[in-house]
Design an enzyme around this catalytic site. Structure first.
Site, PDB file in Angstrom:
ATOM      1  N   ARG A 234      15.580  21.154  14.143  1.00 21.62           N
ATOM      2  CA  ARG A 234      15.451  23.090  14.360  1.00 21.62           C
ATOM      3  C   ARG A 234      15.215  23.217  12.809  1.00 21.62           C
ATOM      4  O   ARG A 234      14.669  22.412  12.090  1.00 21.62           O
ATOM      5  CB  ARG A 234      17.610  22.831  13.527  1.00 21.62           C
ATOM      6  CG  ARG A 234      18.465  22.263  15.414  1.00 21.62           C
ATOM      7  CD  ARG A 234      18.275  24.055  15.984  1.00 21.62           C
ATOM      8  NE  ARG A 234      19.249  23.606  17.620  1.00 21.62           N
ATOM      9  CZ  ARG A 234      18.198  23.833  18.156  1.00 21.62           C
ATOM     10  NH1 ARG A 234      17.051  22.922  18.365  1.00 21.62           N
ATOM     11  NH2 ARG A 234      19.119  22.584  19.839  1.00 21.62           N
ATOM     12  N   GLU A 263      14.566  32.817  12.906  1.00 22.89           N
ATOM     13  CA  GLU A 263      14.133  33.297  14.231  1.00 22.89           C
ATOM     14  C   GLU A 263      14.260  33.799  14.085  1.00 22.89           C
ATOM     15  O   GLU A 263      15.713  34.603  14.647  1.00 22.89           O
ATOM     16  CB  GLU A 263      14.219  31.750  15.442  1.00 22.89           C
ATOM     17  CG  GLU A 263      13.303  30.225  14.390  1.00 22.89           C
ATOM     18  CD  GLU A 263      13.970  29.208  15.674  1.00 22.89           C
ATOM     19  OE1 GLU A 263      13.926  29.013  17.261  1.00 22.89           O
ATOM     20  OE2 GLU A 263      13.186  28.047  15.978  1.00 22.89           O
ATOM     21  N   HIS A 281       9.522  28.704  19.947  1.00 15.74           N
ATOM     22  CA  HIS A 281      10.335  27.210  19.580  1.00 15.74           C
ATOM     23  C   HIS A 281      10.622  27.150  21.531  1.00 15.74           C
ATOM     24  O   HIS A 281      11.115  27.215  21.836  1.00 15.74           O
ATOM     25  CB  HIS A 281      12.228  27.721  19.181  1.00 15.74           C
ATOM     26  CG  HIS A 281      13.055  27.814  19.449  1.00 15.74           C
ATOM     27  ND1 HIS A 281      13.639  27.322  18.064  1.00 15.74           N
ATOM     28  CD2 HIS A 281      13.435  26.090  20.053  1.00 15.74           C
ATOM     29  CE1 HIS A 281      14.923  26.673  18.826  1.00 15.74           C
ATOM     30  NE2 HIS A 281      14.789  25.151  20.328  1.00 15.74           N
TER      31      HIS A 281
END
Length: 315
Positions: A234, A263, A281
């Protein structure tokens, strides 16, 4: 089960959305043009018995409190950091996620990021495309085989990465909350010691309050100017400000990143660095795995509403 209200928090995989619409009465939170409270009033929030979320929008305390009939949160992800697990436990709300089915894809990408950084795959691709190869050779890259690899978190994904790195003749060591009895790799109880001992450091642990910014300036400096950081966990595992400054100052040799703190915002300072490989991602984003994750979400919901055991229970 078509009368059972299910709230999907944001757009995910189209196949998942179609399956939810087929089997349940689907509500889409992103169609909300007002506050969540008004949306739930309009759509009879008390009829919604399940939430399907992901690593972008899960089920926080506010959403849970807005759904008095909520029985289960099914996450289209392994990560649980967007779900208020304590609140779910207090209210007796079941929680399920999608482990195992995405392990291989994320582990594959971790190895791809390592090769991308060390062999300069993205930079050399651009070198060819803009015609520079006609004027001069690209230059020498760095070998992956035989490097020492440190893994932060030796769970399903960390173990799969270790297995792949072993095939490249790499020595493996790891840091975790406790030593794993099944692992034959060197265990470090201190992450600084792990970073000091390895050439490539891979972040593959769950995001908790304890692991937030686990990769800080001290860890980055221990990894050093020849070290490579790979993050497929993460974004909040890494202190992004410290990472950027270390790369710009040459205190870190390179980085391969699939996740970021804010993000989809990515620090623009990274865009011009040839020793950094950036991904949006996409660790588990293959057709095969996305479909399998969707099927697992549906199966967990069906199991719950049929009063059967969840396939992949968290709570």
């Amino acid at each position: 089960m078509q009368s059972i209200g299910v709230l999907m928090t944001c757009p995910m995989h189209k196949y998942l959305e179609q399956q939810l619409e087929t089997h349940f009465n689907l509500f889409k939170l992103w169609h909300c043009n007002s506050s969540i409270t008004e949306f739930l009033k309009t759509h009879q929030g008390n009829t919604i018995r399940a939430v399907v979320g992901n690593t972008e929008i899960g089920a926080d305390a506010e959403l849970i409190a807005s759904l008095p009939s909520l029985e289960i949160v099914a996450s289209y992800s392994v990560g649980l950091d967007k779900i208020d697990l304590r609140k779910c436990e207090e209210k007796g709300i079941r929680v399920a996620n999608t482990p195992d089915v995405l392990t291989d894809d994320v582990a594959d990408l971790a190895i791809g990021l390592i090769l991308g950084v060390l062999r300069g795959i993205c930079a050399s691709d651009a070198y060819v495309r803009i015609g520079k190869w006609k004027d001069a050779d690209f230059g020498l890259a760095t070998k992956f085989s035989g490097k020492s690899v440190g893994i932060v978190g030796l769970g399903r994904i960390g173990s799969a990465i270790a297995k792949r790195a072993e095939a490249f003749g790499c020595s493996i060591s790891y840091f975790s909350r406790s030593q794993k009895p099944f692992a034959n790799y060197k265990f470090y109880s201190n992450i600084i010691d792990l970073a000091t001992s390895c050439q490539i450091l891979i972040v593959a642990c769950a995001l908790t309050e304890e692991t937030r910014h686990i990769i800080n300036r001290e860890v980055i400096d221990a990894l050093g100017p020849k070290g490579i950081l790979i993050n497929i966990g993460r974004g909040a595992h890494v202190d992004e400000t410290e990472l950027v400054s270390a790369l710009l100052e040459g205190r870190l040799g390179g980085a391969g990143l699939d996740v970021y703190e804010n993000e989809p915002e990515v620090p623009e300072e990274l865009f011009g660095l040839g020793n950094v490989v950036l991904q949006p991602h996409v660790g588990s984003d293959t057709v095969e795995t996305s479909d399998a994750m969707a099927d697992l979400v549906i199966s967990n919901l069906k199991a719950h509403f049929s009063k059967k055991s969840l396939l992949t229970p968290v709570i």
